[in-house]
Design a protein around this motif. Structure first.
Motif, PDB file in Angstrom:
ATOM      1  N   PRO A 104       0.817  -1.234   0.000  1.00 20.12           N
ATOM      2  CA  PRO A 104       0.000   0.000   0.000  1.00 20.12           C
ATOM      3  C   PRO A 104       0.833   1.259   0.000  1.00 20.12           C
ATOM      4  O   PRO A 104       0.356   2.323  -0.380  1.00 20.12           O
ATOM      5  N   PHE A 105       2.124   1.139   0.400  1.00 17.48           N
ATOM      6  CA  PHE A 105       2.988   2.325   0.424  1.00 17.48           C
ATOM      7  C   PHE A 105       3.284   2.834  -0.985  1.00 17.48           C
ATOM      8  O   PHE A 105       3.724   3.958  -1.163  1.00 17.48           O
ATOM      9  N   ASN A 106       3.064   1.968  -1.997  1.00 21.02           N
ATOM     10  CA  ASN A 106       3.286   2.399  -3.376  1.00 21.02           C
ATOM     11  C   ASN A 106       2.273   3.451  -3.805  1.00 21.02           C
ATOM     12  O   ASN A 106       2.476   4.151  -4.791  1.00 21.02           O
ATOM     13  N   PHE A 107       1.146   3.514  -3.080  1.00 20.28           N
ATOM     14  CA  PHE A 107       0.091   4.439  -3.455  1.00 20.28           C
ATOM     15  C   PHE A 107       0.136   5.744  -2.668  1.00 20.28           C
ATOM     16  O   PHE A 107      -0.708   6.600  -2.844  1.00 20.28           O
ATOM     17  N   ILE A 108       1.118   5.880  -1.794  1.00 19.24           N
ATOM     18  CA  ILE A 108       1.255   7.109  -1.007  1.00 19.24           C
ATOM     19  C   ILE A 108       2.132   8.085  -1.771  1.00 19.24           C
ATOM     20  O   ILE A 108       3.272   7.777  -2.103  1.00 19.24           O
ATOM     21  N   SER A 109       1.605   9.244  -2.070  1.00 13.50           N
ATOM     22  CA  SER A 109       2.371  10.234  -2.834  1.00 13.50           C
ATOM     23  C   SER A 109       3.171  11.114  -1.897  1.00 13.50           C
ATOM     24  O   SER A 109       2.692  11.525  -0.849  1.00 13.50           O
ATOM     25  N   ALA A 110       4.386  11.385  -2.287  1.00 13.34           N
ATOM     26  CA  ALA A 110       5.255  12.250  -1.484  1.00 13.34           C
ATOM     27  C   ALA A 110       4.924  13.709  -1.779  1.00 13.34           C
ATOM     28  O   ALA A 110       4.430  14.045  -2.847  1.00 13.34           O
ATOM     29  N   LYS A 111       5.190  14.577  -0.808  1.00 11.99           N
ATOM     30  CA  LYS A 111       4.970  16.007  -1.013  1.00 11.99           C
ATOM     31  C   LYS A 111       6.014  16.527  -1.985  1.00 11.99           C
ATOM     32  O   LYS A 111       7.206  16.269  -1.818  1.00 11.99           O
ATOM     33  N   LYS A 112       5.563  17.264  -2.981  1.00 13.11           N
ATOM     34  CA  LYS A 112       6.477  17.765  -4.008  1.00 13.11           C
ATOM     35  C   LYS A 112       6.801  19.223  -3.714  1.00 13.11           C
ATOM     36  O   LYS A 112       5.909  20.051  -3.565  1.00 13.11           O
ATOM     37  N   SER A 113       8.084  19.525  -3.662  1.00 12.28           N
ATOM     38  CA  SER A 113       8.500  20.902  -3.418  1.00 12.28           C
ATOM     39  C   SER A 113       8.470  21.690  -4.726  1.00 12.28           C
ATOM     40  O   SER A 113       8.395  21.108  -5.818  1.00 12.28           O
ATOM     41  N   LEU A 114       8.528  23.000  -4.605  1.00 11.08           N
ATOM     42  CA  LEU A 114       8.527  23.872  -5.777  1.00 11.08           C
ATOM     43  C   LEU A 114       9.719  23.572  -6.684  1.00 11.08           C
ATOM     44  O   LEU A 114       9.572  23.450  -7.906  1.00 11.08           O
ATOM     45  N   LYS A 115      10.910  23.415  -6.086  1.00  8.99           N
ATOM     46  CA  LYS A 115      12.113  23.176  -6.885  1.00  8.99           C
ATOM     47  C   LYS A 115      12.047  21.843  -7.616  1.00  8.99           C
ATOM     48  O   LYS A 115      12.491  21.744  -8.767  1.00  8.99           O
ATOM     49  N   GLU A 116      11.491  20.829  -6.962  1.00  9.46           N
ATOM     50  CA  GLU A 116      11.326  19.527  -7.624  1.00  9.46           C
ATOM     51  C   GLU A 116      10.383  19.656  -8.817  1.00  9.46           C
ATOM     52  O   GLU A 116      10.631  19.081  -9.885  1.00  9.46           O
ATOM     53  N   PHE A 117       9.312  20.410  -8.637  1.00  7.38           N
ATOM     54  CA  PHE A 117       8.339  20.630  -9.708  1.00  7.38           C
ATOM     55  C   PHE A 117       8.984  21.352 -10.893  1.00  7.38           C
ATOM     56  O   PHE A 117       8.744  21.002 -12.061  1.00  7.38           O
ATOM     57  N   LEU A 118       9.822  22.337 -10.605  1.00  7.46           N
ATOM     58  CA  LEU A 118      10.507  23.089 -11.666  1.00  7.46           C
ATOM     59  C   LEU A 118      11.556  22.227 -12.375  1.00  7.46           C
ATOM     60  O   LEU A 118      11.693  22.285 -13.602  1.00  7.46           O
ATOM     61  N   MET A 119      12.291  21.430 -11.591  1.00  7.34           N
ATOM     62  CA  MET A 119      13.327  20.556 -12.161  1.00  7.34           C
ATOM     63  C   MET A 119      12.714  19.545 -13.126  1.00  7.34           C
ATOM     64  O   MET A 119      13.295  19.234 -14.169  1.00  7.34           O
ATOM     65  N   GLU A 120      11.538  19.029 -12.801  1.00  9.56           N
ATOM     66  CA  GLU A 120      10.850  18.076 -13.676  1.00  9.56           C
ATOM     67  C   GLU A 120      10.516  18.718 -15.015  1.00  9.56           C
ATOM     68  O   GLU A 120      10.620  18.078 -16.067  1.00  9.56           O
ATOM     69  N   GLN A 121      10.111  20.000 -14.970  1.00  6.69           N
ATOM     70  CA  GLN A 121       9.785  20.707 -16.211  1.00  6.69           C
ATOM     71  C   GLN A 121      11.029  20.943 -17.061  1.00  6.69           C
ATOM     72  O   GLN A 121      10.974  20.876 -18.289  1.00  6.69           O
ATOM     73  N   ILE A 122      12.153  21.206 -16.379  1.00  7.68           N
ATOM     74  CA  ILE A 122      13.426  21.424 -17.097  1.00  7.68           C
ATOM     75  C   ILE A 122      13.833  20.152 -17.850  1.00  7.68           C
ATOM     76  O   ILE A 122      14.302  20.214 -18.996  1.00  7.68           O
ATOM     77  N   LEU A 123      13.661  19.000 -17.233  1.00  8.70           N
ATOM     78  CA  LEU A 123      14.034  17.716 -17.857  1.00  8.70           C
ATOM     79  C   LEU A 123      13.261  17.468 -19.147  1.00  8.70           C
ATOM     80  O   LEU A 123      13.759  16.802 -20.060  1.00  8.70           O
ATOM     81  N   GLU A 124      12.034  17.984 -19.220  1.00  6.38           N
ATOM     82  CA  GLU A 124      11.184  17.756 -20.394  1.00  6.38           C
ATOM     83  C   GLU A 124      11.457  18.734 -21.527  1.00  6.38           C
ATOM     84  O   GLU A 124      10.909  18.589 -22.624  1.00  6.38           O
ATOM     85  N   LEU A 125      12.291  19.749 -21.285  1.00  5.55           N
ATOM     86  CA  LEU A 125      12.579  20.757 -22.317  1.00  5.55           C
ATOM     87  C   LEU A 125      13.469  20.194 -23.415  1.00  5.55           C
ATOM     88  O   LEU A 125      14.340  19.353 -23.173  1.00  5.55           O
ATOM     89  N   ASN A 126      13.250  20.682 -24.615  1.00  8.60           N
ATOM     90  CA  ASN A 126      14.067  20.282 -25.759  1.00  8.60           C
ATOM     91  C   ASN A 126      15.272  21.222 -25.873  1.00  8.60           C
ATOM     92  O   ASN A 126      15.413  21.991 -26.828  1.00  8.60           O
ATOM     93  N   GLU A 127      16.116  21.171 -24.842  1.00 11.07           N
ATOM     94  CA  GLU A 127      17.303  22.028 -24.776  1.00 11.07           C
ATOM     95  C   GLU A 127      18.531  21.166 -24.515  1.00 11.07           C
ATOM     96  O   GLU A 127      18.423  20.009 -24.090  1.00 11.07           O
ATOM     97  N   SER A 128      19.702  21.755 -24.761  1.00 13.12           N
ATOM     98  CA  SER A 128      20.953  21.027 -24.542  1.00 13.12           C
ATOM     99  C   SER A 128      21.186  20.828 -23.044  1.00 13.12           C
ATOM    100  O   SER A 128      20.617  21.538 -22.213  1.00 13.12           O
ATOM    101  N   THR A 129      22.040  19.864 -22.738  1.00 14.13           N
ATOM    102  CA  THR A 129      22.364  19.571 -21.330  1.00 14.13           C
ATOM    103  C   THR A 129      22.990  20.783 -20.666  1.00 14.13           C
ATOM    104  O   THR A 129      22.741  21.056 -19.476  1.00 14.13           O
TER     105      THR A 129
END
Length: 457
Positions: free
Chosen positions: A95-120
Motif C-alpha cells: 500500500p505504500f506504493n500508493f502514497i504520494s510524497a509532497k512535491k517541493s517547488l524546486k522539484e516541480f521546476l526541475m521536472e519541467q526542465i528535464l522535459e525541455l528540448n534544450e541542450s544539457t
C-alpha cells in the motif's frame, strides 16, 4: 582621596527560580502535544519512570486489517482475475506504493526542465537558477553574479532566465514584484500598455485606492483605472504559494472537550494520549541496598526528578481544569448561543477568582485549544476587554464591537463607504458608546481599510 574597606550587612528580598520551579513553569506552558514529546524523552533518560498507556484491549487497533477477510472480499468481487499475477512480489502490491510524497517547488521546476528540448548545458544553467529561487518564488541572485560564477555571457544568462520564467507556476524566477506581475500578464495575453505602466509607476497608488490620480495620469476614466487595479490585484504576488516548503503542518490537539451533558457544560480533559507515570518498583528496592552508595545516590536523584515530574504534570492538569471551569461558568451564554454572547473577561479576573497569579493563567492558556460544539477554539480568544453600553450596567465585549464594525462595512454602499464618524454614530444607535478614534483602532486591528481606500468608482 581616602580609600577604605567596609563590611556592611544589608537585607533584601529576592525571588530565585530553582530548576524545579523553572520546569514546573515550562510544563504549564506546554501544549498537550509538547507534553507527550517531553514525557517520551524523560522515559528514555530516567530509568526510574514507568509509563502506563491507556488502551482498550477489547477493541482491535483501528489500523489492524483482517487480511484473510480482505482477500476473500477481493476474490468475491473478481479483482483477482484481471491482468494481475497471483505470484506478484510483495513489494509491488504494498500500500505504500500508493502514497504520494509532497512535491517541493524546486522539484516541480526541475521536472519541467528535464522535459525541455534544450541542450544539457542550457538545462544545467537553468537548474542552477532554480536552486537560487527563494521561498517566495523569486530569483535570489543577480544575472551578473550568475555570469561570473558560471563564466557565461550576459546573452546566455538572459536566455536561460527567460526559460525559467516560462515555467509554471507563472511568475516564477522573477527578480522583484513588478517583474513577477508582468510575467503573469504576458502569459495571460494582456497587451494593454496602461496595465504595465501602472505596475511600473503606480503600484503603490492601487493599494491607496488613488484611482482618480492614476486615471488622470493615464488619461482614462476612473472606472477604467479601477478595472486595471482589479486585474493587477487578481495576480499572484507569491508564485510559490501552494507548494511544499519543507515545513510540516502543525496539528492542533485540544486540551479539553467542553460538552453539554444533561443541560450542564462539562469539561473532559483530553489526557488519553498522555501516559500515566509511575515509579518503577525495582528502583525502590535498590535504595535499601546500603552496600553500593554510588548507585543509591544516582537512584535517589532520579527518583526525586521522577516524583517532581509526576507532581508537576498533575498540578498542570489541575490548574488548566480550574481555569476552564471558571471560563465555562463566565462564558456559559457563549457556549450556548455563540460569539454574539461573548462576555468581557480578563486574565486578572480569572486569576483573582482562583487566587493565583495572572502570569500563571497566561502560561496555562498559552497556545492551547478546547473543542466545543462551535468547533475547536483558542482559549485565549475567549479573553476580551469590555466597553460600557449606553443606559446599561452590562459591558459589551470588544470582539462583538469589532464584529459589528465588520458587518457595517460589509453592508455599506461601496460608492459611499462609511466614515469612522458615521460608524461611531451607528454603533451609538446600538447602545455601544465608543469614540471615533476607538472605531479607527478596532477597524485597523481587523484589517479594514479607511473609507477613502474602500471606495469603489
Amino acid at each position: 582621596m581616602k580609600m577604605e574597606f567596609k563590611l556592611n550587612l544589608t537585607q533584601e528580598q529576592k525571588l530565585i527560580m530553582t530548576q524545579q520551579m523553572q520546569l514546573s513553569v515550562k510544563l504549564l506552558q506546554m501544549s498537550n502535544f509538547e507534553i507527550q514529546n517531553y514525557i517520551e524523552k524523560e522515559l528514555q533518560e530516567n530509568p526510574v519512570l514507568d509509563a502506563e498507556y491507556k488502551k482498550n484491549d477489547s477493541e482491535k487497533p483501528k489500523d489492524e486489517i483482517d487480511y484473510k477477510s480482505f482477500i476473500k472480499y477481493l476474490e468475491f468481487d473478481d479483482y483477482g482475475h484481471g491482468n494481475y499475477s497471483r505470484d506478484r512480489d510483495e513489494d509491488e502490491i504494498s500500500p505504500f506504493n500508493f502514497i504520494s510524497a509532497k512535491k517541493s517547488l524546486k522539484e516541480f521546476l526541475m521536472e519541467q526542465i528535464l522535459e525541455l528540448n534544450e541542450s544539457t548545458f542550457i538545462k544545467s544553467i537553468c537548474k542552477y537558477m532554480i536552486e537560487n529561487i527563494d521561498h517566495k518564488g523569486y530569483l535570489d541572485i543577480t544575472l551578473e553574479e550568475i555570469q561570473k560564477e558560471l563564466s557565461i555571457s550576459s546573452e546566455l544568462a538572459e536566455s536561460c532566465l527567460n526559460i525559467v520564467q516560462s515555467l509554471e507556476p507563472h511568475g516564477i524566477g522573477a527578480r522583484d514584484l513588478k517583474e513577477c506581475l508582468k510575467i503573469q500578464l504576458k502569459v495571460k495575453g494582456f497587451q494593454d500598455e496602461n496595465v504595465y505602466r501602472i505596475i511600473d509607476n503606480y503600484l503603490e497608488m492601487i493599494a491607496e485606492n488613488k484611482y482618480n490620480v492614476i486615471a488622470k495620469e493615464l488619461k482614462v476614466d476612473v472606472k477604467k483605472a479601477q478595472e486595471y487595479g482589479d486585474l493587477i490585484k487578481s495576480l499572484e504576488p507569491k508564485p510559490s504559494r501552494g507548494f511544499f516548503t519543507g515545513e510540516e503542518t502543525k496539528y492542533i490537539v485540544p486540551e479539553a472537550y467542553i460538552k453539554k451533558i444533561n443541560g450542564e457544560y462539562c469539561i473532559i480533559m483530553n489526557d488519553g494520549s498522555i501516559p500515566k507515570l509511575n515509579i518503577n518498583q525495582l528502583y525502590k528496592q535498590i535504595i535499601n541496598n546500603e552496600d553500593d552508595k554510588e548507585t543509591v545516590r544516582f537512584v535517589k536523584d532520579k527518583l526525586n526528578s521522577a516524583v517532581f515530574l509526576i507532581k508537576s504534570i498533575n498540578q498542570r492538569e489541575n490548574t488548566i481544569y480550574s481555569i476552564l471551569e471558571k471560563i465555562v461558568e463566565i462564558q456559559k451564554d457563549y457556549f450556548e448561543f455563540g460569539e454574539a454572547f461573548l462576555k468581557p473577561m480578563t486574565l486578572k479576573e480569572i486569576a483573582d477568582h482562583l487566587e493565583i497569579h495572572e502570569s500563571t493563567v497566561s502560561r496555562a492558556i498559552r497556545e492551547k485549544y478546547i473543542h466545543t460544539d462551535k468547533g475547536t477554539i483558542k482559549i485565549k480568544d475567549l479573553f476580551t476587554t469590555g466597553i460600557s453600553r449606553v443606559d446599561s450596567f452590562e459591558d459589551v465585549s470588544t470582539k462583538i464591537i469589532k464584529k459589528e464594525i465588520e458587518e457595517l462595512v460589509n453592508n455599506e454602499d461601496k460608492k459611499k463607504p462609511l466614515s469612522d464618524q458615521k460608524i461611531c454614530a451607528l454603533l451609538k444607535e446600538k447602545d455601544i458608546d465608543i469614540s471615533r478614534r476607538t472605531v479607527a483602532k478596532y477597524r485597523e486591528e481587523i484589517g479594514i481599510k479607511s473609507s477613502s481606500k474602500r471606495k469603489r468608482f
